[in-house]
Design an enzyme around this catalytic site. Structure first.
Site, PDB file in Angstrom:
ATOM      1  N   VAL A 130      38.631  49.612  63.533  1.00  0.00           N
ATOM      2  CA  VAL A 130      40.008  49.632  63.048  1.00  0.00           C
ATOM      3  C   VAL A 130      40.542  48.212  62.851  1.00  0.00           C
ATOM      4  CG1 VAL A 130      40.492  51.922  63.994  1.00  0.00           C
ATOM      5  CG2 VAL A 130      40.931  49.907  65.418  1.00  0.00           C
ATOM      6  N   HIS A 165      38.006  55.386  60.742  1.00  0.00           N
ATOM      7  CA  HIS A 165      38.849  55.664  61.915  1.00  0.00           C
ATOM      8  C   HIS A 165      40.247  55.066  61.819  1.00  0.00           C
ATOM      9  CE1 HIS A 165      35.096  56.551  64.643  1.00  0.00           C
ATOM     10  NE2 HIS A 165      35.354  57.504  63.770  1.00  0.00           N
ATOM     11  N   CYS A 209      54.267  58.689  61.413  1.00  0.00           N
ATOM     12  CA  CYS A 209      55.009  59.583  62.296  1.00  0.00           C
ATOM     13  C   CYS A 209      54.043  60.591  62.924  1.00  0.00           C
ATOM     14  CB  CYS A 209      56.099  60.302  61.513  1.00  0.00           C
ATOM     15  SG  CYS A 209      56.921  61.548  62.520  1.00  0.00           S
TER      16      CYS A 209
HETATM   17  P1  OAD Z   1      30.526  51.416  71.017  1.00  0.00           P
HETATM   18  O1  OAD Z   1      31.341  50.577  71.931  1.00  0.00           O
HETATM   19  O2  OAD Z   1      30.249  52.832  71.409  1.00  0.00           O
HETATM   20  O3  OAD Z   1      29.119  50.745  70.774  1.00  0.00           O
HETATM   21  C1  OAD Z   1      28.983  49.390  70.438  1.00  0.00           C
HETATM   22  C2  OAD Z   1      27.517  49.109  70.192  1.00  0.00           C
HETATM   23  O4  OAD Z   1      27.411  47.768  69.737  1.00  0.00           O
HETATM   24  C3  OAD Z   1      26.616  49.249  71.422  1.00  0.00           C
HETATM   25  O5  OAD Z   1      25.490  50.054  71.095  1.00  0.00           O
HETATM   26  C4  OAD Z   1      26.183  47.792  71.706  1.00  0.00           C
HETATM   27  O6  OAD Z   1      24.843  47.717  72.215  1.00  0.00           O
HETATM   28  C5  OAD Z   1      26.279  47.188  70.323  1.00  0.00           C
HETATM   29  N1  OAD Z   1      26.473  45.731  70.292  1.00  0.00           N
HETATM   30  C6  OAD Z   1      27.085  44.936  71.211  1.00  0.00           C
HETATM   31  N2  OAD Z   1      27.095  43.654  70.797  1.00  0.00           N
HETATM   32  C7  OAD Z   1      26.478  43.623  69.587  1.00  0.00           C
HETATM   33  C8  OAD Z   1      26.177  42.596  68.648  1.00  0.00           C
HETATM   34  N3  OAD Z   1      26.515  41.325  68.858  1.00  0.00           N
HETATM   35  N4  OAD Z   1      25.532  42.937  67.497  1.00  0.00           N
HETATM   36  C9  OAD Z   1      25.187  44.226  67.259  1.00  0.00           C
HETATM   37  N5  OAD Z   1      25.445  45.246  68.112  1.00  0.00           N
HETATM   38  C10 OAD Z   1      26.092  44.952  69.261  1.00  0.00           C
HETATM   39  O7  OAD Z   1      31.245  51.316  69.589  1.00  0.00           O
HETATM   40  P2  OAD Z   1      31.186  52.334  68.363  1.00  0.00           P
HETATM   41  O8  OAD Z   1      29.829  52.922  68.206  1.00  0.00           O
HETATM   42  O9  OAD Z   1      31.786  51.622  67.217  1.00  0.00           O
HETATM   43  O10 OAD Z   1      36.709  55.480  67.956  1.00  0.00           O
HETATM   44  O11 OAD Z   1      32.191  53.448  68.860  1.00  0.00           O
HETATM   45  C11 OAD Z   1      32.505  54.496  68.005  1.00  0.00           C
HETATM   46  C12 OAD Z   1      33.934  54.919  68.181  1.00  0.00           C
HETATM   47  O12 OAD Z   1      34.196  55.214  69.547  1.00  0.00           O
HETATM   48  C13 OAD Z   1      34.963  53.868  67.852  1.00  0.00           C
HETATM   49  O13 OAD Z   1      35.247  53.778  66.477  1.00  0.00           O
HETATM   50  C14 OAD Z   1      36.158  54.331  68.603  1.00  0.00           C
HETATM   51  C15 OAD Z   1      35.498  54.673  69.909  1.00  0.00           C
HETATM   52  O14 OAD Z   1      36.155  55.502  70.713  1.00  0.00           O
HETATM   53  C16 OAD Z   1      38.045  55.610  67.837  1.00  0.00           C
HETATM   54  O15 OAD Z   1      38.832  54.754  68.192  1.00  0.00           O
HETATM   55  C17 OAD Z   1      38.458  56.885  67.215  1.00  0.00           C
END
Ligand code: OAD
Length: 266
Positions: free
Chosen positions: A116, A131, A139
């Site tokens: 986001v 997202h 609202c």
């Molecule tokens: P996560 O926090 O679940 O996962 C982040 C991933 O990034 C992990 O697998 C880490 O190993 C990896 N990571 C960390 N540092 C990195 C780097 N330098 N380069 C590459 N990878 C790295 O985040 P998302 O998968 O984005 O939703 O989470 C999905 C959704 O869950 C988000 O959009 C959010 C959250 O709740 C909402 O807000 C609706």
């Protein structure tokens, strides 16, 4: 520099380069990990300070907002403050450079993000947000959009006003909420449709910095695979995703500039 990587990783980068250089359509999904090197914590990192006892799943829901809107707003205002001064890192920059290059090489590079923040836009990319947008508001009852507050408005004193006092919609008096897709809510229809089409029709799908745990975004790589695409994952802690063909187990800020340098000079 490619030579600084371990030999096994160099071989995987070379494999990925070959695949990508001859792929007419590439679909890329980014998650919180791509912004980690810009200083924004990922969701599944332990939260720190004020919010260490809360999980995203307990705050990012319509039920949490109905129960305690001040608490949810405080979390988002904290996140806005955290993100406000953050800048794109070499991974965001490389993706923007690739999209720019793709215009003349006639490669289709569709970029989709679960994030986001607006770091892809700041880097110059054309990106689809699944997202929502950390800087938008709407609202909670009638959905009227309150997008007029710019990113800058939240940098200073005005940030606090939401913490102290909830703001009501001028049309229906409902509480204004962040324009984010929360757990249990549907994704924006147009963004999801574009993402599904891009995933279903790509030759290579790249998953960058996502734990692939949150659906439906996590479905996109499966959709691509079912339609014959190869899957590349870039993540220093590879996920247990069994459909991945090439794993690049390094930070996105290290891999993406290398990959894009190789692809764009071919
Ligand atoms: P996560 O926090 O679940 O996962 C982040 C991933 O990034 C992990 O697998 C880490 O190993 C990896 N990571 C960390 N540092 C990195 C780097 N330098 N380069 C590459 N990878 C790295 O985040 P998302 O998968 O984005 O939703 O989470 C999905 C959704 O869950 C988000 O959009 C959010 C959250 O709740 C909402 O807000 C609706």
């Amino acid at each position: 520099m490619l030579a600084e990587l371990l030999p096994a990783l160099i071989a995987e980068v070379e494999l990925a380069t070959k695949l990508l250089a001859s792929a007419p359509r590439v679909c890329i999904l980014t998650g919180a990990g791509i912004s980690a090197e810009s200083g924004i914590p990922t969701f599944r990192d332990n939260q720190t300070g004020l919010w260490e006892n809360y999980r995203a799943e307990d705050l990012a829901t319509p039920e949490a907002f109905a129960r305690d809107p001040e608490l949810v707003w405080s979390w988002y205002q904290w996140r806005r403050q955290l993100v406000a001064d953050k800048k794109p890192n070499p991974a965001h920059d490389a993706l923007a450079q690739w999209q720019y290059h793709a215009q003349s090489s006639h490669q289709q590079v569709t970029l989709i993000t679960q994030n986001v923040d607006d770091l892809h836009e700041q880097a110059g990319s054309d990106v689809i947000h699944l997202h929502g947008n950390l800087w938008g508001n709407r609202c909670s009852q009638c959905d009227t959009s309150y997008q007029n507050q710019s990113r800058r408005t939240f940098d200073s004193a005005s940030t606090l006003s939401f913490d102290e006092e909830l703001i009501n919609c001028s049309r229906c008096d409902g509480y204004i909420r962040p324009d984010i897709v929360w757990f249990g809510e549907a994704l924006p229809v147009q963004a999801w449709q574009t993402a599904e089409e891009a995933a279903a029709n790509c030759d290579v799908f790249i998953s960058i910095g996502t734990s692939s745990l949150v659906y439906p975004a996590a479905e996109l790589s499966q959709l691509a695979k079912q339609n014959g695409a190869k899957i590349i994952e870039i993540n220093p802690s590879p996920t247990p995703n069994t459909i991945v063909d090439i794993t690049l187990a390094e930070k996105a800020g290290v891999i993406m500039p290398l990959l894009v340098e190789q692809i764009t000079k071919l």
